[in-house]
Design a protein around this motif. Structure first.
Motif, mmCIF file in Angstrom:
data_model
loop_
_atom_site.group_PDB
_atom_site.id
_atom_site.type_symbol
_atom_site.label_atom_id
_atom_site.label_comp_id
_atom_site.label_asym_id
_atom_site.label_seq_id
_atom_site.Cartn_x
_atom_site.Cartn_y
_atom_site.Cartn_z
ATOM 1 N N VAL A 244 12.963 33.046 18.189
ATOM 2 C CA VAL A 244 12.596 33.354 16.806
ATOM 3 C C VAL A 244 11.219 32.753 16.530
ATOM 4 C CG1 VAL A 244 13.225 33.109 14.380
ATOM 5 C CG2 VAL A 244 15.015 33.355 16.129
ATOM 6 N N ILE A 245 10.280 33.608 16.119
ATOM 7 C CA ILE A 245 8.904 33.183 15.888
ATOM 8 C C ILE A 245 8.701 32.907 14.401
ATOM 9 C CG2 ILE A 245 6.482 33.857 16.126
ATOM 10 C CD1 ILE A 245 7.412 35.762 18.379
ATOM 11 N N GLU A 246 8.160 31.754 14.093
ATOM 12 C CA GLU A 246 7.857 31.391 12.704
ATOM 13 C C GLU A 246 6.675 32.226 12.195
ATOM 14 O OE1 GLU A 246 7.041 27.244 13.051
ATOM 15 O OE2 GLU A 246 9.136 26.685 13.365
ATOM 16 N N PRO A 247 6.512 32.288 10.835
ATOM 17 C CA PRO A 247 7.278 31.596 9.792
ATOM 18 C C PRO A 247 8.595 32.293 9.502
ATOM 19 C CG PRO A 247 5.565 32.938 8.800
ATOM 20 C CD PRO A 247 5.361 33.047 10.289
ATOM 21 N N LEU A 248 9.536 31.498 8.967
ATOM 22 C CA LEU A 248 10.850 32.029 8.640
ATOM 23 C C LEU A 248 10.902 32.471 7.181
ATOM 24 C CD1 LEU A 248 13.119 29.358 10.381
ATOM 25 C CD2 LEU A 248 12.146 31.465 11.348
ATOM 26 N N VAL A 249 11.759 33.429 6.927
ATOM 27 C CA VAL A 249 11.972 33.898 5.557
ATOM 28 C C VAL A 249 12.620 32.763 4.752
ATOM 29 C CG1 VAL A 249 13.181 35.600 4.138
ATOM 30 C CG2 VAL A 249 12.255 36.255 6.368
ATOM 31 N N PRO A 250 12.157 32.484 3.521
ATOM 32 C CA PRO A 250 12.786 31.432 2.706
ATOM 33 C C PRO A 250 14.291 31.666 2.555
ATOM 34 C CG PRO A 250 10.727 32.134 1.703
ATOM 35 C CD PRO A 250 10.984 33.081 2.839
ATOM 36 N N GLY A 251 15.064 30.600 2.747
ATOM 37 C CA GLY A 251 16.516 30.687 2.608
ATOM 38 C C GLY A 251 17.211 31.358 3.773
ATOM 39 N N LEU A 252 16.475 31.578 4.873
ATOM 40 C CA LEU A 252 17.043 32.331 5.994
ATOM 41 C C LEU A 252 18.240 31.620 6.617
ATOM 42 C CD1 LEU A 252 16.834 34.750 7.938
ATOM 43 C CD2 LEU A 252 15.304 33.351 9.351
ATOM 44 N N ALA A 253 18.143 30.328 6.819
ATOM 45 C CA ALA A 253 19.229 29.605 7.492
ATOM 46 C C ALA A 253 20.548 29.764 6.753
ATOM 47 C CB ALA A 253 18.858 28.129 7.634
ATOM 48 N N ASP A 254 20.519 29.618 5.427
ATOM 49 C CA ASP A 254 21.754 29.766 4.642
ATOM 50 C C ASP A 254 22.295 31.182 4.738
ATOM 51 O OD1 ASP A 254 21.601 27.126 3.863
ATOM 52 O OD2 ASP A 254 20.549 27.581 1.990
ATOM 53 N N SER A 255 21.407 32.169 4.692
ATOM 54 C CA SER A 255 21.842 33.567 4.769
ATOM 55 C C SER A 255 22.480 33.866 6.114
ATOM 56 C CB SER A 255 20.657 34.509 4.542
ATOM 57 O OG SER A 255 20.098 34.343 3.264
ATOM 58 N N LEU A 256 21.907 33.339 7.183
ATOM 59 C CA LEU A 256 22.427 33.644 8.509
ATOM 60 C C LEU A 256 23.782 32.991 8.763
ATOM 61 C CD1 LEU A 256 19.222 33.506 10.744
ATOM 62 C CD2 LEU A 256 20.373 35.500 9.772
ATOM 63 N N GLU A 257 23.996 31.832 8.175
ATOM 64 C CA GLU A 257 25.288 31.172 8.349
ATOM 65 C C GLU A 257 26.433 32.028 7.837
ATOM 66 O OE1 GLU A 257 25.303 27.335 6.607
ATOM 67 O OE2 GLU A 257 23.994 26.438 8.124
ATOM 68 N N GLU A 258 26.146 32.875 6.843
ATOM 69 C CA GLU A 258 27.181 33.718 6.247
ATOM 70 C C GLU A 258 27.114 35.162 6.748
ATOM 71 O OE1 GLU A 258 26.480 33.395 2.092
ATOM 72 O OE2 GLU A 258 26.852 31.230 2.009
ATOM 73 N N SER A 259 26.256 35.435 7.707
ATOM 74 C CA SER A 259 26.042 36.806 8.158
ATOM 75 C C SER A 259 26.857 37.109 9.409
ATOM 76 C CB SER A 259 24.561 37.047 8.452
ATOM 77 O OG SER A 259 24.371 38.268 9.127
ATOM 78 N N PRO A 260 27.779 38.082 9.344
ATOM 79 C CA PRO A 260 28.497 38.465 10.563
ATOM 80 C C PRO A 260 27.585 39.107 11.591
ATOM 81 C CG PRO A 260 28.973 39.995 8.768
ATOM 82 C CD PRO A 260 28.195 38.860 8.172
ATOM 83 N N PHE A 261 26.481 39.725 11.128
ATOM 84 C CA PHE A 261 25.538 40.311 12.075
ATOM 85 C C PHE A 261 24.926 39.236 12.978
ATOM 86 C CE2 PHE A 261 25.364 43.219 8.400
ATOM 87 C CZ PHE A 261 25.735 44.392 9.027
ATOM 88 N N TRP A 262 24.765 38.051 12.409
ATOM 89 C CA TRP A 262 24.146 36.964 13.150
ATOM 90 C C TRP A 262 25.155 36.147 13.940
ATOM 91 C CZ3 TRP A 262 19.586 35.442 14.805
ATOM 92 C CH2 TRP A 262 19.389 34.108 15.181
ATOM 93 N N THR A 263 26.203 35.717 13.294
ATOM 94 C CA THR A 263 27.132 34.772 13.926
ATOM 95 C C THR A 263 27.845 35.348 15.135
ATOM 96 O OG1 THR A 263 28.819 35.399 12.308
ATOM 97 C CG2 THR A 263 27.495 33.445 11.814
ATOM 98 N N TYR A 264 27.929 36.682 15.223
ATOM 99 C CA TYR A 264 28.616 37.289 16.364
ATOM 100 C C TYR A 264 27.663 37.815 17.435
ATOM 101 C CZ TYR A 264 32.972 36.844 13.821
ATOM 102 O OH TYR A 264 34.060 36.320 13.153
ATOM 103 N N LEU A 265 26.387 37.583 17.250
ATOM 104 C CA LEU A 265 25.452 37.967 18.309
ATOM 105 C C LEU A 265 25.695 37.097 19.550
ATOM 106 C CD1 LEU A 265 22.031 38.419 16.457
ATOM 107 C CD2 LEU A 265 23.456 40.219 17.464
ATOM 108 N N PRO A 266 25.733 37.689 20.745
ATOM 109 C CA PRO A 266 25.968 36.889 21.956
ATOM 110 C C PRO A 266 25.008 35.710 22.134
ATOM 111 C CG PRO A 266 26.257 39.204 22.447
ATOM 112 C CD PRO A 266 25.737 39.136 21.032
ATOM 113 N N PRO A 267 23.667 35.870 21.893
ATOM 114 C CA PRO A 267 22.803 34.700 22.064
ATOM 115 C C PRO A 267 23.153 33.552 21.107
ATOM 116 C CG PRO A 267 21.495 36.700 22.057
ATOM 117 C CD PRO A 267 22.876 37.078 21.607
#
Length: 308
Positions: A244-267
């Motif tokens: 993941v290349i910076e800069p990050l979208v504001p609030g991204l970490a919180d959004s990803l913690e609740e995202s099934p698209f993210w949490t179930y990605l193999p990496p």
């Protein structure tokens, strides 16, 4: 003074004269360009050109989108006293003319037709990013041609040698750590559901190739070297490390913690997430060196399942 002695003295004088003894001509995307002497007042209308001039030890008198360069590129550093001449897509012809340049460097996709610029000063047109091009090769070509115009060929040689040595050093580090076996997916977030994924058409690919790494994304992108995809599409490349290349979208970490698209990605589940500082993906040769160093450091440090 004898004729022979006079001839010898004239020959010695000729040898120490500058390389620009007469007008020289270069062919470029807009036609031809002739100069009688190395230019001293140069305006750069895209950031790849700005970067290249600074690498050659030449500070432009004016650049387009100066604040953007400082925010997104910033290496090499641009001195504060350089004038801003408007935006890259619509630079101010009046502002350029006021600087009395003796060379303008531009590209076809970022500026007015070169005919308008040529009314102000000789104009060199080169597009590092264009369909079916190899950005790193084009960036090296720009470096070489500008060094020829500026009579700074030795500086260009030093820049390219330094990059080559740095890439080799970083590859050796990765090979010793046995970290070249798993493919890499390079992404930057547009929002919490969409990313740019950098393709084999990108400037970044030169860094991956030199480091002995494989690009995990199989498809071609646009001529800028990326494809815009939904986060769920990253699941198509399960056996990869996700960088993941910076800069990050504001609030991204919180959004990803609740995202099934993210949490179930193999990496993510395999703790193969890496975060690195930005290297400008639409820049010149120096950005390949920056990416190679930061990517190597991140891989050696190890992955996680979080974006901080």
């Amino acid at each position: 003074m004898s004729i022979n002695l006079r001839t010898l003295l004239l020959g010695a004088l000729f040898l120490v004269l500058p390389a620009f003894g007469a007008s020289q001509t270069w062919t470029h995307e807009g036609g031809t360009l002739s100069l009688d002497a190395p230019p001293k007042r140069i305006v750069a209308l895209n950031w790849a050109a700005t970067e290249t001039l600074l690498l050659l030890g030449t500070t432009p008198v004016g650049v387009a989108d100066k604040s953007g360069y400082n925010a997104w590129v910033n290496k090499p550093k641009l001195p504060d006293d350089v004038a801003n001449v408007g935006t890259r897509v619509a630079p101010s012809l009046e502002a350029i003319a006021e600087l009395k340049p003796d060379l303008i460097v531009t590209s076809t996709e970022m500026a007015p037709a070169h005919e308008l610029l040529e009314q102000i000063a000789p104009t060199y047109v080169i597009s590092v990013y264009k369909p079916d091009s190899h950005p790193f090769d084009r960036a090296k070509e720009m470096l070489r041609v500008l060094s020829d115009m500026l009579d700074r060929e030795a500086q260009a040689d030093a820049v390219l040698t330094d990059i080559e040595q740095t890439l080799k050093q970083q590859r050796d580090r990765l090979e010793r750590a046995k970290l070249t076996d798993t493919a890499i997916a390079l992404i930057s977030f547009q929002d919490n559901r969409h990313v740019r994924i950098y393709t084999k058409d990108s400037l970044y690919q030169a860094a991956l190739d030199s480091l002995g790494l494989t690009n995990a994304w199989p498809s071609r992108g646009n001529y800028w070297g990326f494809a815009s995809i939904g986060l769920e599409s990253v699941a198509q490349i399960p056996n990869s490390r996700l960088v993941v290349i910076e800069p990050l979208v504001p609030g991204l970490a919180d959004s990803l913690e609740e995202s099934p698209f993210w949490t179930y990605l193999p990496p993510v589940r395999n703790q193969q997430i890496y975060q690195i500082p930005n290297a400008w993906s639409f820049g010149g040769v120096h950005q390949v060196k920056i990416l190679a160093k930061t990517l190597t450091e991140a891989l050696l440090k190890g992955g996680s399942n979080n974006v901080l």
